[in-house]
Design a protein around this motif. Sequence first.
Motif, mmCIF file in Angstrom:
data_model
loop_
_atom_site.group_PDB
_atom_site.id
_atom_site.type_symbol
_atom_site.label_atom_id
_atom_site.label_comp_id
_atom_site.label_asym_id
_atom_site.label_seq_id
_atom_site.Cartn_x
_atom_site.Cartn_y
_atom_site.Cartn_z
ATOM 1 N N SER A 141 0.791 -1.222 0.000
ATOM 2 C CA SER A 141 0.000 0.000 0.000
ATOM 3 C C SER A 141 0.828 1.278 0.000
ATOM 4 O O SER A 141 0.278 2.369 -0.019
ATOM 5 C CB SER A 141 -0.935 0.023 1.209
ATOM 6 O OG SER A 141 -0.161 0.099 2.374
ATOM 7 N N GLY A 175 -2.918 3.084 0.875
ATOM 8 C CA GLY A 175 -3.881 2.268 1.601
ATOM 9 C C GLY A 175 -5.035 1.829 0.736
ATOM 10 O O GLY A 175 -5.626 2.623 0.021
ATOM 11 N N ILE A 224 -7.943 0.780 1.590
ATOM 12 C CA ILE A 224 -9.271 1.230 2.018
ATOM 13 C C ILE A 224 -9.444 2.717 1.746
ATOM 14 O O ILE A 224 -10.457 3.157 1.230
ATOM 15 C CB ILE A 224 -9.504 0.940 3.515
ATOM 16 C CG1 ILE A 224 -9.706 -0.561 3.704
ATOM 17 C CG2 ILE A 224 -10.717 1.697 4.013
ATOM 18 C CD1 ILE A 224 -10.086 -0.957 5.101
ATOM 19 N N LEU A 225 -8.388 3.463 2.046
ATOM 20 C CA LEU A 225 -8.457 4.901 1.858
ATOM 21 C C LEU A 225 -8.826 5.238 0.415
ATOM 22 O O LEU A 225 -9.640 6.117 0.143
ATOM 23 C CB LEU A 225 -7.098 5.518 2.199
ATOM 24 C CG LEU A 225 -7.087 7.022 2.449
ATOM 25 C CD1 LEU A 225 -7.917 7.350 3.672
ATOM 26 C CD2 LEU A 225 -5.674 7.518 2.644
ATOM 27 N N LYS A 263 -12.662 4.627 -0.100
ATOM 28 C CA LYS A 263 -13.524 4.784 1.072
ATOM 29 C C LYS A 263 -14.924 5.224 0.635
ATOM 30 O O LYS A 263 -15.896 5.037 1.358
ATOM 31 C CB LYS A 263 -12.918 5.793 2.053
ATOM 32 C CG LYS A 263 -13.285 5.470 3.506
ATOM 33 C CD LYS A 263 -12.511 6.309 4.485
ATOM 34 C CE LYS A 263 -13.031 6.036 5.901
ATOM 35 N NZ LYS A 263 -12.327 6.804 6.903
ATOM 36 N N PRO A 302 -7.971 2.812 7.517
ATOM 37 C CA PRO A 302 -7.178 2.555 6.312
ATOM 38 C C PRO A 302 -5.873 1.872 6.685
ATOM 39 O O PRO A 302 -5.396 2.040 7.802
ATOM 40 C CB PRO A 302 -6.899 3.954 5.756
ATOM 41 C CG PRO A 302 -7.726 4.892 6.549
ATOM 42 C CD PRO A 302 -8.055 4.233 7.836
#
Length: 341
Positions: A93, A98, A100-101, A104, A120
């Motif tokens: 990442s 990241g 998730i970031l 999001k 994240p």
Amino acid sequence: MSRTTDIKALAQGVQSGDRRALARAITLVESGRADHRADALDLLEMLGTQKQALRIGLSGTPGVGKSTFIESFGLMLTGMGKRVAVLAVDPSSARSGGSILGDKTRMDHLARDPNAFIRPSPSQTQLGGVARRSREAVALCEAAGFDVVLIETVGVGQSETVVAQMADLFVLLLAPAGGDELQGVKRGIMEMADLILVNKADGDLKPQAMRTCADYAGALRLLRKRAQDPDGFPKALTISALEVHGLEAAWKEMETLIQWRRNNSIWTATREAQAAYWFGEDVRNGLLDMLRNDPQTAARMKAAEADVKAGRTPPTAAAEQVLEPLRLRLGGDAGQTGSET
Ligand SMILES: Nc1nc2c(ncn2[C@@H]2O[C@H](COP(=O)(O)OP(=O)(O)O)[C@@H](O)[C@H]2O)c(=O)[nH]1
Ligand SMILES: [Mg+2]
């Protein structure tokens, strides 16, 4: 205020389920600074391991629908009154900042749900460090009283093992595919899965998803029976994360499996084995760090490696050249224990 009172206050914040305290605590365990590390260890010790969440590992290649699944599945769980935490383990990442970031937005509703916590992934590099931080973040979420901790990872080989070693359940998310793509999933990852969810079983993709699911169900039946499974597991199901279909059925299967494992002492045995695994990893990594940071040993390793590469010394003999002086330094009988039996 002393350091200890700060950490005590932070521990209390985490234990009361305060999401901001939890976020700060995770930042603390993610820090590489030595003083932060000391604080992190104090904090983790204060929090203990009394509270347990259901830890669900979730893996799948980019684009398969992990974020969409987490949003739908997470909201379903919070709708049932459960508190849900989402963490990511992503050794790659550093670039994206990241997994998730980056998306999001796909977890927009869950992110705003007061009963959810989304973290994240840290943008760090080494898998060993990622594993330790993730493990500690999971422990913090448990201490904060979350019922379910979802641990997401991108399907990039080694990170699945890391996640499987900290999860109670391992879920593999797959996309509908042509029959010949079945080999694309590595056997080792198939063997880790407790549940395979074939996503995107909606619209035009539905028939294909059902065929893919049948293929994987067949493949799962060919794998060696595992002691940690009741009859019929691991299973393959179709879902649609987007249209929110099949998620309740998937949750039911998870509950069935976990209940069975609890009743058969497998839950506890697995957690014990995982704790032992991470203890061993920490000792191994710590030893390697000590060796790398010891100038004499580091120099010897470098020289020995050069000899091995040049064919001057066989690998085993070269390793001996590095290990022998260390045995002498450890003293006593340490020299004997390392030898083959
Ligand atoms: N048709 C369909 N598309 C989906 C489904 N789940 C996700 N997608 C789409 O697949 C793409 C990738 O989804 P995403 O959740 O970001 O995947 P991730 O990379 O694994 O996190 C997006 O365009 C989603 O809208 C689904 O159940 N059905
Ligand atoms: Mg995603």
